[in-house]
Design a protein around this motif. Structure first.
Motif, PDB file in Angstrom:
ATOM      1  N   TRP A 179       4.091   4.249   3.158  1.00 19.41           N
ATOM      2  CA  TRP A 179       5.192   4.295   2.498  1.00 19.41           C
ATOM      3  C   TRP A 179       6.073   5.168   3.354  1.00 19.41           C
ATOM      4  O   TRP A 179       6.836   5.416   3.974  1.00 19.41           O
ATOM      5  CB  TRP A 179       5.889   4.069   0.881  1.00 19.41           C
ATOM      6  CG  TRP A 179       5.189   2.806   0.391  1.00 19.41           C
ATOM      7  CD1 TRP A 179       4.929   1.833   1.329  1.00 19.41           C
ATOM      8  CD2 TRP A 179       6.034   2.021  -0.644  1.00 19.41           C
ATOM      9  NE1 TRP A 179       4.564   0.988   0.758  1.00 19.41           N
ATOM     10  CE2 TRP A 179       5.214   0.896  -0.862  1.00 19.41           C
ATOM     11  CE3 TRP A 179       6.166   2.738  -1.989  1.00 19.41           C
ATOM     12  CZ2 TRP A 179       5.583  -0.136  -1.489  1.00 19.41           C
ATOM     13  CZ3 TRP A 179       6.160   1.208  -2.665  1.00 19.41           C
ATOM     14  CH2 TRP A 179       6.010   0.449  -2.483  1.00 19.41           C
TER      15      TRP A 179
ATOM     16  N   ASP B  69       0.717  -1.130   0.012  1.00 21.22           N
ATOM     17  CA  ASP B  69      -0.096   0.021  -0.052  1.00 21.22           C
ATOM     18  C   ASP B  69       0.810   1.187  -0.123  1.00 21.22           C
ATOM     19  O   ASP B  69       1.527   1.793   0.870  1.00 21.22           O
ATOM     20  CB  ASP B  69      -0.830  -0.342   1.748  1.00 21.22           C
ATOM     21  CG  ASP B  69      -2.090   1.829   1.028  1.00 21.22           C
ATOM     22  OD1 ASP B  69      -2.013   2.151  -0.017  1.00 21.22           O
ATOM     23  OD2 ASP B  69      -2.089   1.456   2.358  1.00 21.22           O
ATOM     24  N   THR B  70       0.819   1.785  -1.421  1.00 18.90           N
ATOM     25  CA  THR B  70       1.781   3.172  -1.354  1.00 18.90           C
ATOM     26  C   THR B  70       1.768   4.014  -0.837  1.00 18.90           C
ATOM     27  O   THR B  70       2.572   5.042  -0.034  1.00 18.90           O
ATOM     28  CB  THR B  70       1.942   3.133  -2.548  1.00 18.90           C
ATOM     29  OG1 THR B  70       0.658   4.048  -3.185  1.00 18.90           O
ATOM     30  CG2 THR B  70       2.588   2.443  -3.679  1.00 18.90           C
ATOM     31  N   THR B  71       0.035   4.750   0.306  1.00 16.45           N
ATOM     32  CA  THR B  71       0.212   5.693   0.464  1.00 16.45           C
ATOM     33  C   THR B  71       0.698   5.566   1.949  1.00 16.45           C
ATOM     34  O   THR B  71       0.461   7.143   2.855  1.00 16.45           O
ATOM     35  CB  THR B  71      -1.457   5.500   0.882  1.00 16.45           C
ATOM     36  OG1 THR B  71      -1.664   4.423   1.429  1.00 16.45           O
ATOM     37  CG2 THR B  71      -2.157   5.996  -0.512  1.00 16.45           C
TER      38      THR B  71
END
Length: 187
Positions: A32, A28-30
């Motif tokens: 990172w 989930d890149t949110t």
């Protein structure tokens, strides 16, 4: 499987997270950016702890060990050299003691031989003196016996003549007869 709404709270939270990201939470890149910030904070905190606290302690312990080992090696080498020197001195002392004991043994043997020879000479002189005394006593006894032999022979002659012939010889006649027999002459 059971419906997510009918499961426990954890199951619903898991189902809701899975439903929101559409997969695994790690991808989930949110989130990172927050994870990278925490990673950097933890990295610098660990770096500072290691470089300022743990590494100097480890280096100090390693330096102390190295100096203790080098000191122990130097001490061992000096002790070994001293032991070798003492061993050489002890060996020299042992050799000197052996030589001294050999010399003392030879001197004692010579002294004993000299003492034995002296005693043997004294004993031999004592024995020779006794032999000389005995020979002198024998000579005196023989001479005394020989002086008495003439008297005994004269007395024996007078007794034989008187017994055989009945004549009584005078001591002068008996002495003359014994002297004639001694010299090989006739009566």
């Amino acid at each position: 499987m059971a419906d997510p709404a009918t499961t426990d709270i954890h199951g619903e939270a898991y189902a809701s997270t899975e439903a929101a990201s559409g997969g695994l939470p790690q991808f989930d890149t949110t989130v990172w950016v927050g994870q990278i910030v925490y990673l950097l904070i933890l990295f610098f905190a660990l770096y500072l702890l290691i470089s300022k606290v743990f590494a100097p302690r480890i280096r100090r312990v390693m330096n102390e060990r190295e100096s203790a080992i080098s000191t122990a090696i130097a001490t061992a080498r000096s002790v070994q050299a001293e032991a070798a020197t003492q061993a050489a001195a002890a060996k020299a002392e042992v050799e000197k003691a052996r030589a001294d004991s050999r010399a003392a043994s030879v001197a004692a043997k010579a002294r004993i031989v000299d003492e034995t020879n002296r005693r043997a000479a004294e004993e031999e002189a004592s024995v020779n003196a006794r032999i000389a005394e005995a020979e002198a006593a024998i000579g005196r006894t023989r001479d005394a016996a020989m002086t008495n032999v003439g008297l005994i022979a004269a007395d024996t002659t007078r007794a034989i003549v008187e017994r055989l012939t009945g004549l009584d010889l005078t001591p002068a006649e008996a002495d003359a007869a014994v002297a004639a027999v001694r010299t090989g002459g006739a009566v």
